[in-house]
Design a protein around this motif. Structure first.
Motif, PDB file in Angstrom:
ATOM      1  N   ARG A  37     -10.039   2.904  11.615  1.00 45.21           N
ATOM      2  CA  ARG A  37      -9.699   3.036  10.262  1.00 45.21           C
ATOM      3  C   ARG A  37      -9.459   4.395  10.076  1.00 45.21           C
ATOM      4  N   ARG A  38     -10.352   5.707  10.574  1.00 45.18           N
ATOM      5  CA  ARG A  38      -9.789   6.929   9.454  1.00 45.18           C
ATOM      6  C   ARG A  38      -8.337   7.308  10.512  1.00 45.18           C
ATOM      7  N   GLU A  39      -7.797   6.896  11.711  1.00 47.46           N
ATOM      8  CA  GLU A  39      -6.878   6.959  12.152  1.00 47.46           C
ATOM      9  C   GLU A  39      -5.624   6.643  11.108  1.00 47.46           C
ATOM     10  N   MET A  40      -5.447   5.405  10.954  1.00 51.03           N
ATOM     11  CA  MET A  40      -4.826   4.451   9.700  1.00 51.03           C
ATOM     12  C   MET A  40      -4.688   5.057   8.945  1.00 51.03           C
ATOM     13  N   TYR A  41      -5.979   5.950   7.829  1.00 52.40           N
ATOM     14  CA  TYR A  41      -5.749   6.532   6.687  1.00 52.40           C
ATOM     15  C   TYR A  41      -4.874   7.942   6.485  1.00 52.40           C
ATOM     16  N   GLN A  42      -5.471   9.098   7.643  1.00 57.06           N
ATOM     17  CA  GLN A  42      -4.849   9.847   8.748  1.00 57.06           C
ATOM     18  C   GLN A  42      -2.944   8.814   8.361  1.00 57.06           C
ATOM     19  N   ALA A  43      -3.294   7.796   9.523  1.00 58.13           N
ATOM     20  CA  ALA A  43      -1.462   8.400   9.155  1.00 58.13           C
ATOM     21  C   ALA A  43      -1.011   8.038   7.573  1.00 58.13           C
ATOM     22  N   GLY A  44      -1.508   7.079   7.066  1.00 59.89           N
ATOM     23  CA  GLY A  44      -1.109   6.531   5.794  1.00 59.89           C
ATOM     24  C   GLY A  44      -0.872   7.534   4.828  1.00 59.89           C
ATOM     25  N   PHE A  45      -2.131   9.152   5.130  1.00 57.97           N
ATOM     26  CA  PHE A  45      -1.689  10.648   4.466  1.00 57.97           C
ATOM     27  C   PHE A  45      -0.022  10.913   5.029  1.00 57.97           C
ATOM     28  N   ARG A  46       0.210  11.140   6.187  1.00 63.35           N
ATOM     29  CA  ARG A  46       1.409  11.608   6.807  1.00 63.35           C
ATOM     30  C   ARG A  46       3.231  10.834   6.095  1.00 63.35           C
ATOM     31  N   ARG A  47       2.548   9.642   6.431  1.00 62.49           N
ATOM     32  CA  ARG A  47       3.215   7.825   5.883  1.00 62.49           C
ATOM     33  C   ARG A  47       3.914   9.176   4.382  1.00 62.49           C
ATOM     34  N   ASP A  75       4.394   2.045  12.875  1.00 66.20           N
ATOM     35  CA  ASP A  75       5.310   3.197  12.147  1.00 66.20           C
ATOM     36  C   ASP A  75       5.356   4.358  13.368  1.00 66.20           C
ATOM     37  N   ARG A  76       6.315   5.255  12.754  1.00 65.32           N
ATOM     38  CA  ARG A  76       6.440   6.873  13.066  1.00 65.32           C
ATOM     39  C   ARG A  76       5.012   6.763  13.358  1.00 65.32           C
ATOM     40  N   PHE A  77       4.858   6.616  12.014  1.00 67.54           N
ATOM     41  CA  PHE A  77       3.435   7.426  11.736  1.00 67.54           C
ATOM     42  C   PHE A  77       2.090   7.011  11.968  1.00 67.54           C
ATOM     43  N   GLY A  78       1.665   5.972  12.779  1.00 64.98           N
ATOM     44  CA  GLY A  78       0.891   5.104  13.317  1.00 64.98           C
ATOM     45  C   GLY A  78       0.534   4.035  13.099  1.00 64.98           C
ATOM     46  N   PRO A  79      -0.137   3.361  13.257  1.00 64.28           N
ATOM     47  CA  PRO A  79      -0.736   1.973  13.149  1.00 64.28           C
ATOM     48  C   PRO A  79      -1.443   1.445  11.587  1.00 64.28           C
ATOM     49  N   HIS A  80      -0.879   0.496  10.445  1.00 64.98           N
ATOM     50  CA  HIS A  80      -0.651  -0.005  10.244  1.00 64.98           C
ATOM     51  C   HIS A  80      -2.242  -1.061  10.009  1.00 64.98           C
ATOM     52  N   GLY A  81      -2.327  -1.508  11.053  1.00 63.77           N
ATOM     53  CA  GLY A  81      -3.817  -2.189  11.528  1.00 63.77           C
ATOM     54  C   GLY A  81      -3.400  -3.836  11.234  1.00 63.77           C
ATOM     55  N   ALA A  82      -4.189  -4.668  11.061  1.00 64.71           N
ATOM     56  CA  ALA A  82      -4.150  -6.237  11.332  1.00 64.71           C
ATOM     57  C   ALA A  82      -3.353  -6.378   9.378  1.00 64.71           C
ATOM     58  N   VAL A  83      -2.242  -6.696   8.998  1.00 62.10           N
ATOM     59  CA  VAL A  83      -2.012  -6.984   7.353  1.00 62.10           C
ATOM     60  C   VAL A  83      -1.662  -8.186   6.471  1.00 62.10           C
ATOM     61  N   GLY A  84      -1.841  -9.487   7.881  1.00 61.36           N
ATOM     62  CA  GLY A  84      -1.862 -10.999   7.260  1.00 61.36           C
ATOM     63  C   GLY A  84      -2.434 -11.921   8.178  1.00 61.36           C
ATOM     64  N   VAL A  85      -2.093 -12.532   7.113  1.00 63.86           N
ATOM     65  CA  VAL A  85      -2.572 -13.955   8.324  1.00 63.86           C
ATOM     66  C   VAL A  85      -1.706 -15.249   7.545  1.00 63.86           C
ATOM     67  N   VAL A  86      -1.779 -16.115   8.687  1.00 59.65           N
ATOM     68  CA  VAL A  86      -0.916 -17.086   7.732  1.00 59.65           C
ATOM     69  C   VAL A  86      -1.500 -18.636   9.443  1.00 59.65           C
ATOM     70  N   LEU A  87      -2.112 -19.448   8.148  1.00 63.05           N
ATOM     71  CA  LEU A  87      -2.185 -20.376   8.908  1.00 63.05           C
ATOM     72  C   LEU A  87      -0.976 -22.334   8.369  1.00 63.05           C
ATOM     73  N   VAL A  88      -0.756 -22.323   9.610  1.00 65.73           N
ATOM     74  CA  VAL A  88      -0.206 -23.872   9.566  1.00 65.73           C
ATOM     75  C   VAL A  88      -0.335 -24.678  10.036  1.00 65.73           C
ATOM     76  N   GLU A  89      -0.080 -25.879   9.884  1.00 63.22           N
ATOM     77  CA  GLU A  89      -0.400 -27.169  10.955  1.00 63.22           C
ATOM     78  C   GLU A  89       1.229 -27.465  10.891  1.00 63.22           C
ATOM     79  N   THR A  90       1.427 -27.607  12.133  1.00 69.46           N
ATOM     80  CA  THR A  90       2.790 -27.412  12.490  1.00 69.46           C
ATOM     81  C   THR A  90       3.027 -29.039  12.998  1.00 69.46           C
TER      82      THR A  90
END
Length: 369
Positions: free
Chosen positions: A151-161, A236-251
């Motif tokens: 979490r800290r790493e992602m926030y710090q990347a977000g501030f730089r972004r 991205d080049r500033f660091g991770p956004h982490g897990a940002v999405g979920v898809v549930l699909v029946e194929t």
């Protein structure tokens, strides 16, 4: 009054005679109290952010924190001569945290009282309590996901972004391209489930149905070869956004049923939801299947409805809908799309599995850019 049943999201430290022994401007040489370094690292590993509210000379104090090897653990430090309640209020606003999720530790009773008076929801602790903080329930989240540990790493990347975006003078799309974004879509594993559940529970603006899927339900879907539980992460080049999405699909053979699409509001500006939908549409086109998406309007998910409509989904009836089981969610709509091949995104690199492989044989999925 502070609520000790809510997990602390950010602990704000005083420095003199709290984080370190002595007063920096008077003693010159100070050292961390025994066990403080280990506590800082432990809270960081639990996903609890840490900051500073200290009455000190900024440059001198920050240099000392760097010398002591702990500066990297602190986000948005406020080191100066302002009232500490103002510093904590500012930190909370920048992090978008409620005051009830903030905590403050200081050796001076007067400073604790000043914060408690102006910010009664903030939990205040004395320096004498530092050794026992890690054992308190409010500093022990029920679950600690992989994203929480970063979490800290992602926030710090977000501030730089954000700083880079503020300095960028070109069109928004050009800035997005400059980020060197990468999106990775992959089959969820057991290790992902806590974060996937969290996304279904907490994501509201970009959640197609607002339906919460429990960890137990998700685990059951992992064992069902008809269903795909997919998790999306970005960096991205500033660091991770982490897990940002979920898809549930029946194929199925003729119809792919998109039961849920949810993405974090943090990546809305990058068009994450649209990229996922275009990829899924392309996959369904390759399989020669119709695509049906569940949608339920809520007070906050208008943006998701727009994303579906822009992707070509309509509310027109289709015989393929008859092949799907009746829904048991009030207000649920089923939107329909006849898929056509889609071009890859131009604003990011996409790495994703081939869903047209034999269901259940997930080791055969091929990653492709």
């Amino acid at each position: 009054m502070a609520d000790t049943t809510v997990t602390v999201k950010c602990l704000v430290w005083d420095l003199d005679n709290t984080l370190w022994q002595g007063t920096l401007l008077e003693d010159g040489e100070v050292r961390l109290y025994p066990g403080v370094r280990e506590l800082i690292q432990l809270l960081d590993s639990r996903g609890i952010l840490q900051s500073i509210a200290s009455k000190n000379d900024h440059d001198h104090a920050w240099a000392k924190l760097e010398e002591l090897g702990v500066a990297e653990y602190f986000v948005l430090p406020h080191i100066g001569w302002s009232p500490k309640s103002g510093s904590i209020r500012s930190i909370a606003e920048e992090l978008r945290f409620a005051h009830g999720t903030m905590a403050f530790v200081d050796d001076q009773a007067a400073e604790q009282a000043e914060v408690a008076f102006h910010l009664p929801a903030v939990r205040c602790y004395s320096a004498d309590e530092v050794a026992g903080l890690a054992e308190l329930p409010e500093f022990n989240p029920e679950t600690v996901t992989q994203d929480a540990r970063r979490r800290r790493e992602m926030y710090q990347a977000g501030f730089r972004r954000e700083a880079a975006q503020a300095d960028f003078t070109g069109p928004d799309e050009e800035f997005i391209r400059s980020l060197d974004l990468e999106m990775r879509i992959e089959h969820a594993t057991v290790e992902h489930l806590d974060r996937v559940e969290e996304l279904t529970l907490r994501t509201s603006q970009m959640n197609a149905t607002g339906v919460h899927y429990s960890r137990e339900t998700l685990a059951g879907l992992l064992d069902d070869h008809r269903n795909r539980v997919l998790v999306t992460s970005m960096s991205d080049r500033f660091g991770p956004h982490g897990a940002v999405g979920v898809v549930l699909v029946e194929t199925g053979a003729d119809v792919w049923h998109l039961k849920l699409l949810a993405t974090s509001c943090r990546v809305v500006s990058f068009g994450a939801g649209s990229v996922i939908l275009r990829w899924l549409t392309d996959q369904a086109a390759q399989a020669g299947a119709h695509l049906v998406a569940d949608f339920r309007r809520t007070e906050r998910n208008r943006m998701m409805e727009i994303a579906y409509r822009f992707s070509g989904f309509t509310g027109e009836t289709c015989p393929c809908l008859a092949s799907l089981p009746a829904d048991d969610v009030s207000g649920l709509q089923r939107l329909h799309l006849v898929p056509v091949p889609q071009a890859p995104p131009t604003t990011m690199n996409l790495i994703a599995p081939n869903l047209t492989s034999v269901p259940g044989n997930r080791l055969s999925d091929v990653l492709r850019p």
